[in-house]
Design a protein around this motif. Structure first.
Motif, PDB file in Angstrom:
ATOM      1  N   TRP A  46      10.734  -4.050  12.987  1.00 26.41           N
ATOM      2  CA  TRP A  46      10.858  -4.297  14.421  1.00 26.41           C
ATOM      3  C   TRP A  46      10.294  -5.666  14.809  1.00 26.41           C
ATOM      4  O   TRP A  46      10.632  -6.200  15.856  1.00 26.41           O
ATOM      5  N   ALA A  47       9.427  -6.238  13.962  1.00 27.04           N
ATOM      6  CA  ALA A  47       8.823  -7.544  14.250  1.00 27.04           C
ATOM      7  C   ALA A  47       9.566  -8.666  13.538  1.00 27.04           C
ATOM      8  O   ALA A  47       9.060  -9.778  13.430  1.00 27.04           O
ATOM      9  N   GLY A  48      10.730  -8.363  12.994  1.00 25.43           N
ATOM     10  CA  GLY A  48      11.528  -9.391  12.339  1.00 25.43           C
ATOM     11  C   GLY A  48      11.384  -9.435  10.832  1.00 25.43           C
ATOM     12  O   GLY A  48      11.946 -10.310  10.184  1.00 25.43           O
ATOM     13  N   GLY A  49      10.629  -8.490  10.254  1.00 23.06           N
ATOM     14  CA  GLY A  49      10.487  -8.446   8.805  1.00 23.06           C
ATOM     15  C   GLY A  49      11.782  -8.001   8.142  1.00 23.06           C
ATOM     16  O   GLY A  49      12.610  -7.330   8.749  1.00 23.06           O
ATOM     17  N   SER A  50      11.932  -8.380   6.900  1.00 26.00           N
ATOM     18  CA  SER A  50      13.158  -8.011   6.184  1.00 26.00           C
ATOM     19  C   SER A  50      12.938  -6.726   5.396  1.00 26.00           C
ATOM     20  O   SER A  50      11.810  -6.282   5.203  1.00 26.00           O
ATOM     21  N   ASP A  51      14.009  -6.164   4.929  1.00 26.32           N
ATOM     22  CA  ASP A  51      13.937  -4.959   4.108  1.00 26.32           C
ATOM     23  C   ASP A  51      13.946  -5.317   2.622  1.00 26.32           C
ATOM     24  O   ASP A  51      14.174  -4.461   1.781  1.00 26.32           O
ATOM     25  N   SER A  52      13.674  -6.580   2.315  1.00 27.49           N
ATOM     26  CA  SER A  52      13.675  -7.030   0.924  1.00 27.49           C
ATOM     27  C   SER A  52      12.413  -6.567   0.204  1.00 27.49           C
ATOM     28  O   SER A  52      11.399  -6.253   0.826  1.00 27.49           O
ATOM     29  N   ILE A  53      12.467  -6.568  -1.096  1.00 24.00           N
ATOM     30  CA  ILE A  53      11.338  -6.141  -1.922  1.00 24.00           C
ATOM     31  C   ILE A  53      10.122  -7.051  -1.702  1.00 24.00           C
ATOM     32  O   ILE A  53       8.981  -6.619  -1.810  1.00 24.00           O
ATOM     33  N   GLU A  54      10.360  -8.302  -1.342  1.00 21.79           N
ATOM     34  CA  GLU A  54       9.268  -9.251  -1.105  1.00 21.79           C
ATOM     35  C   GLU A  54       8.454  -8.882   0.128  1.00 21.79           C
ATOM     36  O   GLU A  54       7.315  -9.318   0.278  1.00 21.79           O
ATOM     37  N   ASN A  55       9.026  -8.094   1.023  1.00 22.00           N
ATOM     38  CA  ASN A  55       8.330  -7.696   2.247  1.00 22.00           C
ATOM     39  C   ASN A  55       7.788  -6.269   2.149  1.00 22.00           C
ATOM     40  O   ASN A  55       7.481  -5.655   3.146  1.00 22.00           O
ATOM     41  N   LYS A  56       7.650  -5.748   0.948  1.00 26.60           N
ATOM     42  CA  LYS A  56       7.155  -4.387   0.778  1.00 26.60           C
ATOM     43  C   LYS A  56       5.931  -4.368  -0.112  1.00 26.60           C
ATOM     44  O   LYS A  56       5.767  -5.207  -0.994  1.00 26.60           O
ATOM     45  N   GLN A  57       5.061  -3.400   0.158  1.00 29.69           N
ATOM     46  CA  GLN A  57       3.883  -3.205  -0.676  1.00 29.69           C
ATOM     47  C   GLN A  57       3.547  -1.720  -0.702  1.00 29.69           C
ATOM     48  O   GLN A  57       3.845  -0.991   0.235  1.00 29.69           O
ATOM     49  N   VAL A  58       2.922  -1.292  -1.789  1.00 32.51           N
ATOM     50  CA  VAL A  58       2.497   0.090  -1.902  1.00 32.51           C
ATOM     51  C   VAL A  58       1.175   0.211  -1.159  1.00 32.51           C
ATOM     52  O   VAL A  58       0.266  -0.593  -1.338  1.00 32.51           O
ATOM     53  N   GLU A  59       1.098   1.215  -0.297  1.00 33.74           N
ATOM     54  CA  GLU A  59      -0.088   1.470   0.516  1.00 33.74           C
ATOM     55  C   GLU A  59      -0.439   2.947   0.401  1.00 33.74           C
ATOM     56  O   GLU A  59       0.429   3.769   0.094  1.00 33.74           O
ATOM     57  N   CYS A  60      -1.705   3.288   0.672  1.00 35.38           N
ATOM     58  CA  CYS A  60      -2.031   4.715   0.698  1.00 35.38           C
ATOM     59  C   CYS A  60      -1.338   5.321   1.920  1.00 35.38           C
ATOM     60  O   CYS A  60      -1.092   4.640   2.927  1.00 35.38           O
ATOM     61  N   LEU A  61      -0.978   6.563   1.816  1.00 37.48           N
ATOM     62  CA  LEU A  61      -0.220   7.242   2.861  1.00 37.48           C
ATOM     63  C   LEU A  61      -0.917   7.201   4.223  1.00 37.48           C
ATOM     64  O   LEU A  61      -0.283   6.878   5.229  1.00 37.48           O
ATOM     65  N   PRO A  62      -2.236   7.486   4.300  1.00 39.27           N
ATOM     66  CA  PRO A  62      -2.877   7.427   5.618  1.00 39.27           C
ATOM     67  C   PRO A  62      -2.803   6.037   6.259  1.00 39.27           C
ATOM     68  O   PRO A  62      -2.577   5.926   7.457  1.00 39.27           O
ATOM     69  N   CYS A  63      -2.976   4.992   5.480  1.00 39.80           N
ATOM     70  CA  CYS A  63      -2.887   3.637   6.038  1.00 39.80           C
ATOM     71  C   CYS A  63      -1.473   3.340   6.516  1.00 39.80           C
ATOM     72  O   CYS A  63      -1.273   2.789   7.595  1.00 39.80           O
ATOM     73  N   ASN A  64      -0.488   3.702   5.719  1.00 33.56           N
ATOM     74  CA  ASN A  64       0.891   3.418   6.104  1.00 33.56           C
ATOM     75  C   ASN A  64       1.251   4.130   7.398  1.00 33.56           C
ATOM     76  O   ASN A  64       1.826   3.542   8.304  1.00 33.56           O
ATOM     77  N   ARG A  65       0.893   5.389   7.504  1.00 29.63           N
ATOM     78  CA  ARG A  65       1.230   6.154   8.705  1.00 29.63           C
ATOM     79  C   ARG A  65       0.435   5.653   9.912  1.00 29.63           C
ATOM     80  O   ARG A  65       0.963   5.532  11.001  1.00 29.63           O
ATOM     81  N   SER A  66      -0.836   5.347   9.707  1.00 29.25           N
ATOM     82  CA  SER A  66      -1.667   4.863  10.807  1.00 29.25           C
ATOM     83  C   SER A  66      -1.209   3.493  11.278  1.00 29.25           C
ATOM     84  O   SER A  66      -1.144   3.213  12.476  1.00 29.25           O
ATOM     85  N   LYS A  67      -0.859   2.636  10.320  1.00 28.89           N
ATOM     86  CA  LYS A  67      -0.378   1.292  10.656  1.00 28.89           C
ATOM     87  C   LYS A  67       0.896   1.383  11.478  1.00 28.89           C
ATOM     88  O   LYS A  67       1.042   0.700  12.493  1.00 28.89           O
ATOM     89  N   GLY A  68       1.808   2.252  11.083  1.00 30.04           N
ATOM     90  CA  GLY A  68       3.056   2.417  11.821  1.00 30.04           C
ATOM     91  C   GLY A  68       2.820   2.932  13.233  1.00 30.04           C
ATOM     92  O   GLY A  68       3.421   2.451  14.194  1.00 30.04           O
ATOM     93  N   ALA A  69       1.918   3.898  13.369  1.00 30.22           N
ATOM     94  CA  ALA A  69       1.623   4.442  14.696  1.00 30.22           C
ATOM     95  C   ALA A  69       0.953   3.396  15.571  1.00 30.22           C
ATOM     96  O   ALA A  69       1.298   3.238  16.744  1.00 30.22           O
ATOM     97  N   THR A  70       0.007   2.649  15.011  1.00 33.46           N
ATOM     98  CA  THR A  70      -0.696   1.612  15.768  1.00 33.46           C
ATOM     99  C   THR A  70       0.266   0.536  16.237  1.00 33.46           C
ATOM    100  O   THR A  70       0.246   0.129  17.403  1.00 33.46           O
ATOM    101  N   GLU A  71       1.130   0.067  15.353  1.00 35.51           N
ATOM    102  CA  GLU A  71       2.084  -0.976  15.725  1.00 35.51           C
ATOM    103  C   GLU A  71       3.115  -0.465  16.721  1.00 35.51           C
ATOM    104  O   GLU A  71       3.492  -1.166  17.654  1.00 35.51           O
TER     105      GLU A  71
END
Length: 84
Positions: A46-71
């Protein structure tokens, strides 16, 4: 998507035993359980990031979900403001 699932399947085993790169207060530190790991976007789509592999990282599930909710909450507040 199918592509995201394939990338997740490939990347998560490589991240076992590493620190969650996000490390929000809800995070778990060292990621050991693949079921508690997720593939997140560094720059959200939503902030203009791409869906490419270069824009992805493995995160722990709580951080990923919390980050998404916060943003998401931040975006909703911006849209509701008069400055938007």
């Amino acid at each position: 998507s199918t592509r995201h699932r394939a990338q997740r399947k490939r990347m998560i085993p490589l991240a076992i035993g590493t620190w969650c790169p996000v490390r929000l207060p809800v995070g778990e530190g060292v990621m050991l359980d693949p079921k508690r790991m997720d593939l997140g976007h560094i720059v959200p789509l939503w902030a203009g990031g791409s869906d490419s592999i270069e824009n992805k990282q493995v995160e722990c599930l709580p951080c990923n979900r919390s980050k998404g909710a916060t943003e998401g909450n931040r975006l909703r507040r911006r849209r509701g403001s008069r400055d938007w």
